[in-house]
Write a protein that holds these residues in place. Structure first.
Motif, PDB file in Angstrom:
ATOM      1  N   THR A  11       0.735  -1.332   0.108  1.00 16.31           N
ATOM      2  CA  THR A  11       0.084  -0.188  -0.368  1.00 16.31           C
ATOM      3  C   THR A  11       1.002   1.389   0.446  1.00 16.31           C
ATOM      4  OG1 THR A  11      -1.960  -1.108   1.131  1.00 16.31           O
ATOM      5  CG2 THR A  11      -1.871   1.033   1.288  1.00 16.31           C
ATOM      6  N   LEU A  15       1.573   4.522  -2.700  1.00 17.74           N
ATOM      7  CA  LEU A  15       1.029   6.014  -2.539  1.00 17.74           C
ATOM      8  C   LEU A  15       2.194   6.665  -2.455  1.00 17.74           C
ATOM      9  CD1 LEU A  15      -0.709   4.960   0.953  1.00 17.74           C
ATOM     10  CD2 LEU A  15      -2.241   6.094  -0.952  1.00 17.74           C
ATOM     11  N   THR A  18       2.155   7.113  -5.994  1.00 15.23           N
ATOM     12  CA  THR A  18       0.910   8.128  -6.349  1.00 15.23           C
ATOM     13  C   THR A  18       1.863   9.585  -5.849  1.00 15.23           C
ATOM     14  OG1 THR A  18      -1.051   6.652  -6.076  1.00 15.23           O
ATOM     15  CG2 THR A  18      -0.922   8.983  -5.992  1.00 15.23           C
ATOM     16  N   ILE A  37      -5.329  12.794  -8.168  1.00 13.01           N
ATOM     17  CA  ILE A  37      -4.646  12.035  -6.861  1.00 13.01           C
ATOM     18  C   ILE A  37      -6.324  11.135  -6.255  1.00 13.01           C
ATOM     19  CG2 ILE A  37      -4.656  11.911  -4.079  1.00 13.01           C
ATOM     20  CD1 ILE A  37      -2.638  14.246  -4.388  1.00 13.01           C
ATOM     21  N   LEU A  41      -6.640   7.140  -5.671  1.00 12.54           N
ATOM     22  CA  LEU A  41      -6.898   6.833  -4.565  1.00 12.54           C
ATOM     23  C   LEU A  41      -8.219   5.392  -4.902  1.00 12.54           C
ATOM     24  CD1 LEU A  41      -6.057   9.468  -2.204  1.00 12.54           C
ATOM     25  CD2 LEU A  41      -3.736   7.611  -2.606  1.00 12.54           C
ATOM     26  N   PHE A  45      -6.794   1.747  -3.056  1.00 18.30           N
ATOM     27  CA  PHE A  45      -7.710   1.479  -2.372  1.00 18.30           C
ATOM     28  C   PHE A  45      -8.926   0.102  -2.309  1.00 18.30           C
ATOM     29  CE2 PHE A  45      -7.259   6.172  -0.161  1.00 18.30           C
ATOM     30  CZ  PHE A  45      -6.526   5.816   0.729  1.00 18.30           C
ATOM     31  N   ALA A  59     -11.125   8.845  -0.609  1.00 21.65           N
ATOM     32  CA  ALA A  59     -10.168   9.238  -1.140  1.00 21.65           C
ATOM     33  C   ALA A  59     -10.280  10.690  -1.954  1.00 21.65           C
ATOM     34  CB  ALA A  59     -10.180   8.235  -2.528  1.00 21.65           C
ATOM     35  N   THR A  62      -8.756  12.239   2.051  1.00 17.72           N
ATOM     36  CA  THR A  62      -7.657  12.424   1.768  1.00 17.72           C
ATOM     37  C   THR A  62      -6.690  13.754   0.128  1.00 17.72           C
ATOM     38  OG1 THR A  62      -7.293   9.753   2.682  1.00 17.72           O
ATOM     39  CG2 THR A  62      -4.922  10.728   1.013  1.00 17.72           C
ATOM     40  N   SER A  63      -7.442  13.040  -0.319  1.00 17.47           N
ATOM     41  CA  SER A  63      -6.729  14.273  -1.549  1.00 17.47           C
ATOM     42  C   SER A  63      -7.424  15.416  -1.089  1.00 17.47           C
ATOM     43  CB  SER A  63      -7.924  14.183  -2.332  1.00 17.47           C
ATOM     44  OG  SER A  63      -7.720  14.913  -3.741  1.00 17.47           O
ATOM     45  N   THR A 218      -6.290   5.547   8.561  1.00 22.75           N
ATOM     46  CA  THR A 218      -6.540   5.853   8.072  1.00 22.75           C
ATOM     47  C   THR A 218      -7.526   6.806   9.491  1.00 22.75           C
ATOM     48  OG1 THR A 218      -7.746   5.056   6.422  1.00 22.75           O
ATOM     49  CG2 THR A 218      -9.413   6.246   6.928  1.00 22.75           C
ATOM     50  N   ASN A 223      -6.479   9.087   5.524  1.00 18.21           N
ATOM     51  CA  ASN A 223      -5.314   7.809   5.734  1.00 18.21           C
ATOM     52  C   ASN A 223      -4.136   9.010   5.376  1.00 18.21           C
ATOM     53  OD1 ASN A 223      -3.497   6.301   3.488  1.00 18.21           O
ATOM     54  ND2 ASN A 223      -5.162   5.120   4.960  1.00 18.21           N
ATOM     55  N   GLY A 226      -1.427   7.914   3.578  1.00 18.95           N
ATOM     56  CA  GLY A 226      -1.320   8.006   2.105  1.00 18.95           C
ATOM     57  C   GLY A 226      -1.222   9.411   1.837  1.00 18.95           C
TER      58      GLY A 226
END
Length: 274
Positions: A11, A15, A18, A37, A41, A45, A59, A62-63, A218, A223, A226
């Motif tokens: 994971t 990330l 990413t 992103i 994500l 995920f 997502a 987190t973005s 998370t 997250n 991330g």
């Protein structure tokens, strides 16, 4: 800590990739990180066993969190060049903020499926705008009056926070449609991105309920693994993308990205409806 790293190594590696990808694209094409992103994500995920509904919620949040530090860096750069319209921000900021608070609160209450649909629609429309309206003349001679601008600010804040994107994806096209200078639209969008991302991320962190199938690290809907992987690499790799842009045909690359974004948006919609 070592056990966490070993257990979640696939994971974390994904990330990191990413972050590199988002940073290079941001520097290469001038696109906002969120539009890259969120879908990455979302699918990432799911590949680790998270449901589509939970993946979209996490997502999105987190973005938004990753946009906070990158927008601060971008604001400094654009402000030095005189491309941040402070007067426009003074009028728009409160209405953007109201839209953000309503939108981010809504994210903590809705099914992630609806966010997937909304992102798919926005990504598809953004891709079509890149493909068919890039370089075209404005549709309107100037920005609308105060009531129209108020609506624009609230619209940008509400929908951007709901799908985890910064100010650029919606505000730049809307401003340039109204004959607003493109360089100022981009610079002002960086400041709009901070107004969107900071309160939006905090709302989702504090009010969001962590899904039962959320990936490790998370909290709320964000997250943190991330965030920690993506932010530094996005900042580090953006200059690499900018240097590549000087050597490659950025216009053609932007068309390729628009096609990829179009396919991504349509795929997200298909996952919901088919």
């Amino acid at each position: 800590m070592i056990d966490f790293l070993l257990t979640n190594f696939p994971t974390l590696l994904a990330l990191i990739v990413t972050g590199v990808f988002a940073g290079i694209l941001a520097g290469l094409l001038g696109v906002g990180g969120g539009i890259v992103i969120v879908p990455v994500l979302f699918f990432l995920f799911q590949s680790f066993g998270v449901s589509a509904e939970s993946a979209m919620l996490i997502a999105t949040a987190t973005s938004l969190a990753t946009i906070v530090p990158t927008s601060i860096s971008s604001i400094r750069s654009h402000h030095r060049q005189g491309n941040v319209d402070v007067d426009l921000l003074k009028h728009w900021a409160i209405f953007i903020l109201i839209g953000v608070l309503l939108g981010s609160w809504q994210v903590t209450r809705v099914d992630g499926t609806w966010l997937t649909v909304l992102f798919g629609v926005i990504a598809t429309l953004s891709a079509l705008n890149m493909l068919f309206r890039s370089g075209k003349s404005a549709l309107f001679a100037s920005l609308p009056g105060k009531a129209g601008q108020t609506s624009m600010g609230a619209f940008i804040g509400f929908f951007s926070s709901m799908v985890g994107i910064g100010g650029g994806t919606l505000s730049v096209p809307l401003l340039t449609l109204c004959n607003y200078p493109a360089h100022k639209a981009v610079g002002t969008a960086a400041a709009i991105g901070l107004i969107i991302s900071l309160p939006g991320a905090l709302t989702m962190l504090l009010l969001g309920e962590t899904p039962a199938d959320a990936p490790a690290a998370t909290f709320g809907l964000i997250n943190l693994a991330g965030f920690a992987c993506i932010v530094p690499l996005t900042v580090l790799c953006a200059p690499l993308g900018a240097s590549l842009a000087a050597k490659l045909n950025a216009a053609k690359l932007k068309q390729v990205f628009a096609i990829v974004l179009l396919i991504t948006g349509l795929r997200m919609l298909m996952q919901v409806f088919m």
